[in-house]
Design an enzyme around this catalytic site. Structure first.
Site, PDB file in Angstrom:
ATOM      1  CD  GLU A 267      23.708  70.780 -24.185  1.00  0.00           C
ATOM      2  OE1 GLU A 267      24.849  70.456 -24.545  1.00  0.00           O
ATOM      3  OE2 GLU A 267      23.469  71.688 -23.377  1.00  0.00           O
ATOM      4  CB  CYS A 301      28.054  64.110 -26.912  1.00  0.00           C
ATOM      5  SG  CYS A 301      27.943  64.334 -25.135  1.00  0.00           S
TER       6      CYS A 301
HETATM    7  P1  NAD Z   1      19.765  61.642 -33.238  1.00  0.00           P
HETATM    8  O1  NAD Z   1      20.018  63.019 -33.722  1.00  0.00           O
HETATM    9  O2  NAD Z   1      19.596  60.566 -34.235  1.00  0.00           O
HETATM   10  O3  NAD Z   1      18.444  61.617 -32.321  1.00  0.00           O
HETATM   11  C1  NAD Z   1      18.368  62.346 -31.117  1.00  0.00           C
HETATM   12  C2  NAD Z   1      16.912  62.585 -30.757  1.00  0.00           C
HETATM   13  O4  NAD Z   1      16.358  63.551 -31.655  1.00  0.00           O
HETATM   14  C3  NAD Z   1      16.011  61.355 -30.884  1.00  0.00           C
HETATM   15  O5  NAD Z   1      15.102  61.365 -29.813  1.00  0.00           O
HETATM   16  C4  NAD Z   1      15.318  61.569 -32.215  1.00  0.00           C
HETATM   17  O6  NAD Z   1      14.080  60.911 -32.320  1.00  0.00           O
HETATM   18  C5  NAD Z   1      15.138  63.071 -32.214  1.00  0.00           C
HETATM   19  N1  NAD Z   1      15.025  63.721 -33.531  1.00  0.00           N
HETATM   20  C6  NAD Z   1      15.732  63.437 -34.640  1.00  0.00           C
HETATM   21  N2  NAD Z   1      15.404  64.299 -35.621  1.00  0.00           N
HETATM   22  C7  NAD Z   1      14.477  65.152 -35.115  1.00  0.00           C
HETATM   23  C8  NAD Z   1      13.748  66.251 -35.641  1.00  0.00           C
HETATM   24  N3  NAD Z   1      13.916  66.666 -36.893  1.00  0.00           N
HETATM   25  N4  NAD Z   1      12.878  66.894 -34.834  1.00  0.00           N
HETATM   26  C9  NAD Z   1      12.725  66.508 -33.551  1.00  0.00           C
HETATM   27  N5  NAD Z   1      13.365  65.451 -32.996  1.00  0.00           N
HETATM   28  C10 NAD Z   1      14.246  64.783 -33.777  1.00  0.00           C
HETATM   29  O7  NAD Z   1      20.972  61.288 -32.242  1.00  0.00           O
HETATM   30  P2  NAD Z   1      21.362  59.887 -31.579  1.00  0.00           P
HETATM   31  O8  NAD Z   1      21.931  58.993 -32.620  1.00  0.00           O
HETATM   32  O9  NAD Z   1      20.254  59.387 -30.712  1.00  0.00           O
HETATM   33  O10 NAD Z   1      22.528  60.360 -30.572  1.00  0.00           O
HETATM   34  C11 NAD Z   1      23.863  60.526 -30.956  1.00  0.00           C
HETATM   35  C12 NAD Z   1      24.150  61.986 -31.220  1.00  0.00           C
HETATM   36  O11 NAD Z   1      23.802  62.780 -30.096  1.00  0.00           O
HETATM   37  C13 NAD Z   1      25.629  62.250 -31.446  1.00  0.00           C
HETATM   38  O12 NAD Z   1      25.778  63.182 -32.475  1.00  0.00           O
HETATM   39  C14 NAD Z   1      26.093  62.834 -30.112  1.00  0.00           C
HETATM   40  O13 NAD Z   1      27.243  63.616 -30.189  1.00  0.00           O
HETATM   41  C15 NAD Z   1      24.896  63.623 -29.736  1.00  0.00           C
HETATM   42  N6  NAD Z   1      24.858  63.891 -28.308  1.00  0.00           N
HETATM   43  C16 NAD Z   1      25.135  65.162 -27.893  1.00  0.00           C
HETATM   44  C17 NAD Z   1      25.163  65.437 -26.538  1.00  0.00           C
HETATM   45  C18 NAD Z   1      25.503  66.807 -26.039  1.00  0.00           C
HETATM   46  O14 NAD Z   1      25.237  67.072 -24.878  1.00  0.00           O
HETATM   47  N7  NAD Z   1      26.078  67.682 -26.840  1.00  0.00           N
HETATM   48  C19 NAD Z   1      24.858  64.437 -25.604  1.00  0.00           C
HETATM   49  C20 NAD Z   1      24.576  63.157 -26.076  1.00  0.00           C
HETATM   50  C21 NAD Z   1      24.571  62.906 -27.436  1.00  0.00           C
END
Ligand code: NAD
Length: 515
Positions: A267, A301
């Site tokens: 997601e 998002c």
């Molecule tokens: P982020 O990608 O920085 O982090 C999200 C999560 O992933 C965190 O828990 C982080 O620790 C983990 N993570 C990061 N890199 C990883 C890796 N290589 N392996 C495993 N885990 C990893 O995102 P954020 O800044 O917390 O959130 C904002 C982003 O999330 C925006 O791009 C938003 O659009 C997206 N988002 C998408 C949805 C959806 O349903 N499509 C919902 C909410 C947020």
């Protein structure tokens, strides 16, 4: 009156104690070795310190989840649903407190903080009903005296990695379904929002204590950054990883999972658009656009980031939006109840917003708003006026997701031209059209229309209900969560053929006669 700023840490401490989060999981005011400082975006102040899980903790949680799976999967699904019902009750009782913690930790205005908890309650209700509807098909067999059928069996422990901006709801979309489907859940929350995760785990434990026979290890939380997420992604004992976050995260997680044939629900980021047609009800459209573009300070998002407005209504629409942007109250929602726009999560988000606006200017964009506000009152926090940018074309930052309240507005003449631009980005999460012309609306929702996972008419792209399947296409990752038949992703499909005759006819008429 809101609370005095220096009291936020005290408030958090009180909330966490009331939830039953034990002191060894967090510290109020001292950094332990390796502990992360957790800051409230409302003030930028440290509100608690939380230690990262160790690799040993991860191994232990996975082992416990695996043991729990063996016991949980044979408990009848309606009984499993009973646990989710109790969780829903705990969430109802804790709605105000958990909503407040969401506001403090993620910066959402109170009604959105509470709305997030309501979403958790809603998906619990959905999952309780689902617990009596995990049904498969009976399929006509081509062979005489044969019957074919499909069953859905529990899959195994599910790793859930979540983003900061929906610190609790996203877990619940996954957990309510996964638990009902017979799977334990291991949660790696965002390193920016671990406190709400600890609170939710405490609520889960309360619910579990009210039922007999709940195996330990059914739900656990592992705090920490991407390294902890990677340990989950790499472990073959977790057949499914549901990861919510940026497209960059998904690009790293997807191939790692594929390497071990793990299943993924990704997601990821969106770059959501709306089209305002000549026949649109402009008053309604402006309200919807404002909520979608500046609500949650543009940190959903599904936030609206690109707006295509027909030339005949463009100036009127932009003028109305500018009035909203100029008057929207921005500030600390705990201190001022009429605030509509809270803070950005941190200084990095602020810098990325400014960089995107600078780039837009160099490409001819006319920027309205976007400046930092309240910096004297909150020097360590990042409040901004949402930015409306009139762009001459869909280039540069318009093609990216900047996780901040920037709305790029572009005029169009032909509907098909608008549609092509709408679909002309790499992301495909949510979208909407404002029109009272049934031809335009139906085309937009048709196979030749929006290419996103979500397409709405006469509402904005954000603010989904749990009843539908949630997720997006292209760089948004293709995953689906929450309602409809999203539950199937958390189960193993078993196809069986039963012969109740005395002969052994083979499929496709194949002959294989032995003496
Ligand atoms: P982020 O990608 O920085 O982090 C999200 C999560 O992933 C965190 O828990 C982080 O620790 C983990 N993570 C990061 N890199 C990883 C890796 N290589 N392996 C495993 N885990 C990893 O995102 P954020 O800044 O917390 O959130 C904002 C982003 O999330 C925006 O791009 C938003 O659009 C997206 N988002 C998408 C949805 C959806 O349903 N499509 C919902 C909410 C947020």
């Amino acid at each position: 009156m809101g609370i005095v700023l220096k009291d936020i840490a005290t408030d958090v401490d009180r909330l966490l104690r009331d939830f039953g989060v034990t002191q060894h999981l967090y510290r109020r005011d001292s950094t332990r070795n390796g502990a992360r400082e957790i800051r409230s975006p409302l003030t930028g102040a440290v509100i608690a310190c939380v230690a990262d899980a160790s690799p040993g903790d991860v191994a232990e949680a996975i082992k416990r989840a695996h043991d729990a799976f063996i016991r949980w999967r044979v408990i009848p699904a309606p009984r499993r649903g009973e646990l989710v019902r109790l969780l829903g009750e705990e969430l109802r009782a804790a709605k105000a407190a958990l909503g407040r913690l969401v506001t403090i930790e993620a910066g959402k205005i109170p009604s959105e903080g509470q709305g997030e908890v309501q979403e958790m309650i809603d998906i619990c209700d959905f999952a309780v009903g689902l617990s009596r509807q995990l049904h498969g098909l009976t399929i006509a067999s081509e062979r005489p005296d044969h019957r074919m059928m499909e069953q859905w069996h529990p899959l195994g422990p599910v790793g859930v990695i979540t983003s900061f901006n929906f610190p609790v709801a996203v877990w619940s979309w996954n957990a309510a379904l996964a638990l009902t489907c017979g799977n334990p859940v291991i949660w790696k929350p965002s390193e920016k929002t671990p406190l709400t995760a600890l609170a939710v785990q405490a609520l889960f434990e309360r619910a579990a204590a009210r039922m007999d026979g709940i195996p330990s290890g059914l739900s656990s939380v592992l705090t920490g950054g991407r390294e902890i997420g990677e340990l989950l992604v790499d472990d073959p004992r977790l057949p499914l990883i549901s990861a919510t976050g940026s497209t960059a995260m998904g690009r790293a997680v997807g191939p790692r999972l594929a390497q071990r044939f793990g299943r993924a629900i990704l997601e990821l980021g969106g770059n959501n658009a709306s089209i305002v047609c000549p026949s649109a009800d402009l008053e309604l459209a402006v309200r919807a656009i404002a909520f979608a573009a500046i609500g949650t300070a543009g940190q959903r998002c599904t936030s609206l980031r690109r707006l295509f407005v027909h030339r005949t209504v463009h100036d009127d629409c932009v003028a109305r939006l500018k009035r909203v942007y100029a008057s929207a109250r921005i500030g600390n929602p705990l201190d001022e109840p009429d605030v509509l726009v809270g803070p950005l999560i941190d200084g990095t988000a602020f810098q990325k917003m400014q960089d995107a606006l600078d780039e837009a200017r160099t490409l001819g964009g006319k920027v309205f708003g976007g400046e930092r506000v309240r910096e004297k009152q909150y020097p360590a926090a990042h409040y901004v006026r949402p930015a409306l940018v009139e762009m001459p074309a869909q280039t540069g930052p318009v093609l990216r997701e900047t996780f901040a309240p920037i709305l790029y507005v572009m005029p169009y003449t032909e509907f098909d031209e608008a549609l092509a631009l709408h679909n002309g980005v790499s992301q495909g999460l949510s979208s909407s059209i404002f029109s009272t012309d049934i031809r335009e609306v139906e085309k937009y929702l048709s196979v030749a229309g929006s290419d996103c996972g979500i397409a709405n008419a006469n509402i904005g792209p954000s603010g989904a209900e749990i009843g539908g399947a949630f997720g997006g296409e292209k760089d948004t990752g293709g995953g689906r969560e929450a309602g409809s038949d999203a539950w199937k992703a958390y189960m193993r499909r078993l196809t069986s053929t039963i012969n109740f005759g005395r002969a052994l006819p083979l499929a496709q008429g194949v002959r294989f006669d032995i003496d």
